[in-house]
Design an enzyme around this catalytic site. Structure first.
Site, PDB file in Angstrom:
ATOM      1  N   ASP A 103       0.824  -1.217   0.000  1.00 43.40           N
ATOM      2  CA  ASP A 103       0.000   0.000   0.000  1.00 43.40           C
ATOM      3  C   ASP A 103       0.847   1.251   0.000  1.00 43.40           C
ATOM      4  O   ASP A 103       0.402   2.317  -0.427  1.00 43.40           O
ATOM      5  CB  ASP A 103      -0.959  -0.011   1.184  1.00 43.40           C
ATOM      6  CG  ASP A 103      -2.074  -0.995   0.921  1.00 43.40           C
ATOM      7  OD1 ASP A 103      -1.840  -2.204   1.054  1.00 43.40           O
ATOM      8  OD2 ASP A 103      -3.161  -0.549   0.515  1.00 43.40           O
ATOM      9  N   ASN A 147       2.031  -3.188   4.042  1.00 44.54           N
ATOM     10  CA  ASN A 147       1.026  -4.002   3.345  1.00 44.54           C
ATOM     11  C   ASN A 147       0.075  -4.566   4.404  1.00 44.54           C
ATOM     12  O   ASN A 147       0.243  -4.354   5.616  1.00 44.54           O
ATOM     13  CB  ASN A 147       1.697  -5.112   2.531  1.00 44.54           C
ATOM     14  CG  ASN A 147       0.717  -5.804   1.602  1.00 44.54           C
ATOM     15  OD1 ASN A 147      -0.030  -5.141   0.867  1.00 44.54           O
ATOM     16  ND2 ASN A 147       0.667  -7.118   1.628  1.00 44.54           N
TER      17      ASN A 147
HETATM   18  O1  MRU Z   1      -7.286  -3.261   3.233  1.00 41.11           O
HETATM   19  P1  MRU Z   1      -7.119  -3.626   1.786  1.00 41.11           P
HETATM   20  O2  MRU Z   1      -7.892  -4.825   1.380  1.00 41.11           O
HETATM   21  O3  MRU Z   1      -7.351  -2.437   0.893  1.00 41.11           O
HETATM   22  O4  MRU Z   1      -5.586  -3.992   1.666  1.00 41.11           O
HETATM   23  C1  MRU Z   1      -5.071  -4.329   0.415  1.00 41.11           C
HETATM   24  C2  MRU Z   1      -3.677  -4.794   0.474  1.00 41.11           C
HETATM   25  O5  MRU Z   1      -3.063  -4.830   1.518  1.00 41.11           O
HETATM   26  C3  MRU Z   1      -3.005  -5.129  -0.813  1.00 41.11           C
HETATM   27  O6  MRU Z   1      -1.998  -6.051  -0.604  1.00 41.11           O
HETATM   28  C4  MRU Z   1      -2.424  -3.824  -1.395  1.00 41.11           C
HETATM   29  O7  MRU Z   1      -3.413  -2.877  -1.636  1.00 41.11           O
HETATM   30  C5  MRU Z   1      -1.586  -3.959  -2.574  1.00 41.11           C
HETATM   31  S1  MRU Z   1      -2.200  -4.947  -3.874  1.00 41.11           S
HETATM   32  C6  MRU Z   1      -2.947  -4.121  -5.001  1.00 41.11           C
END
Ligand code: MRU
Length: 347
Positions: free
Chosen positions: A235, A245
């Site tokens: 992220d 992440n």
């Molecule tokens: O809380 P989320 O479901 O939005 O978290 C998503 C993640 O942690 C993914 O691994 C991250 O966004 C990268 S992948 C496109």
């Protein structure tokens, strides 16, 4: 179908709260509802929420009744801060909104209507580029996968986490399409179960063999030599290669390192925040404890009444646990301070 798209003057998206039980597309006509959809995780995944926020800004342009460019810009600035505040960790959100707003500011005396159209066009460009970037990343990353590999994957990083194709799961999908035989161990990813619900659903669509494991099982497979690689998304990645992440990524990376299993985050350059020197500076989202407490088993809540919980949504994996970082511009190896700058800025 894309995860998020513009149609009939609305932002439409696959409702990721109800998959895999139901496949539903929801539509929004105002930017505040789009911001709420991001907070509530109707749409989630760093690249997906970036594109969604850009489309949300386009909605804000059409919502505004202002006829003067100055008044419209004021409305857009307010909408930009609402959208950017919808989730804190994924830098793609701010990146996409800032990209649109910076381009808007550089236009030479546009009319209000041309500004509205420009924002929509730019949001569409962000969405289209995301798909193309993911496919480039997938080509680079697939070269790291061998025929016969078993791969541990955390959270959901597939088409649903992006506009289409995906990041880490996009790499796995491309390797599968290249004819490599792959098996995926899918971390279920507590508390919201993006792995068990969304990644498993996607892998089924692609015909890629997989098994779901509870998050605390990954160490077992790594120690037993039954997994050859770990692929995850990010992220936000700091300039030194520390990777924020989904919660649980850090523990997976520790277990991978302890067993000499390569650990690869797959990261579009829009997720790399060179303004942060290391990962401790990344804002970490903490969500409603009810997401942890409300879990049901056989129709009953698993937690005692009035129990308290903490719901930290992301953790930071330090660069020393990371074998290499895959981007659309190539693969970065340590030292990441140098290799990431080269891939992001071409230095
Ligand atoms: O809380 P989320 O479901 O939005 O978290 C998503 C993640 O942690 C993914 O691994 C991250 O966004 C990268 S992948 C496109």
């Amino acid at each position: 179908m894309r995860t998020v798209f513009w149609e009939d003057n609305q932002v439409k998206m696959i409702d990721q709260r109800v998959l895999p039980a139901r496949f539903e597309v929801v539509a929004y006509s105002d930017h505040k509802s789009v911001a709420r959809a991001i907070t509530d995780m109707v749409v989630r995944g760093a690249p997906a929420i970036g594109a969604t926020a850009a489309f949300g800004l386009a909605l804000a342009g059409f919502e505004s009744a202002s006829t003067s460019t100055g008044d419209l810009l004021a409305d857009l600035r307010a909408a930009a801060s609402t959208l950017k505040a919808s989730r804190p960790t994924a830098v793609n959100l701010a990146w996409a909104v800032d990209r649109v707003m910076n381009k808007v500011s550089s236009l030479q005396s546009p009319s209000a209507d041309s500004l509205r159209q420009f924002i929509l066009d730019e949001a569409q460009r962000i969405a289209d580029e995301d798909v193309e970037i993911n496919k480039r990343m997938a080509e680079h990353g697939a070269a790291l996968i061998n025929d016969g590999d078993t791969i541990i994957h955390h959270c959901n990083t597939g088409a649903l986490a992006a506009v289409d194709w995906g990041t880490a799961l996009g790499v796995i999908r491309t390797a599968h399409e290249q004819g490599k035989k792959i098996h995926v161990l899918v971390d279920e990813t507590r508390p919201r179960l993006q792995g068990a619900r969304l990644t498993a659903w996607e892998l089924q669509q692609y015909g890629i063999p997989f098994e779901i494991i509870s998050d605390n099982t990954a160490g077992y497979f790594l120690k037993a030599g039954k997994a050859q690689k770990c692929f995850v998304g990010s992220d936000r990645t700091a300039a030194n290669g520390d990777v924020a992440n989904k919660i649980g990524t850090y523990m997976l990376a520790l277990a991978a390192k302890d067993n000499d299993v390569p650990f690869y985050p797959v990261v579009p350059t829009s997720t790399i925040d060179l303004s942060l020197s290391h990962g401790d500076q990344i804002p970490i989202e903490e969500r409603d404890p009810e997401e942890v407490l409300g879990l049901e088993f056989k129709g009953e809540r698993v937690t005692p009444k009035n129990a308290k919980a903490r719901n930290i949504a992301f953790d930071v994996t330090p660069n020393r646990l990371i074998t290499a970082i895959v981007t659309e511009n190539g693969i970065a190896y340590p030292p990441y301070e140098k290799s990431l700058r080269r891939l992001v800025l071409g230095e």
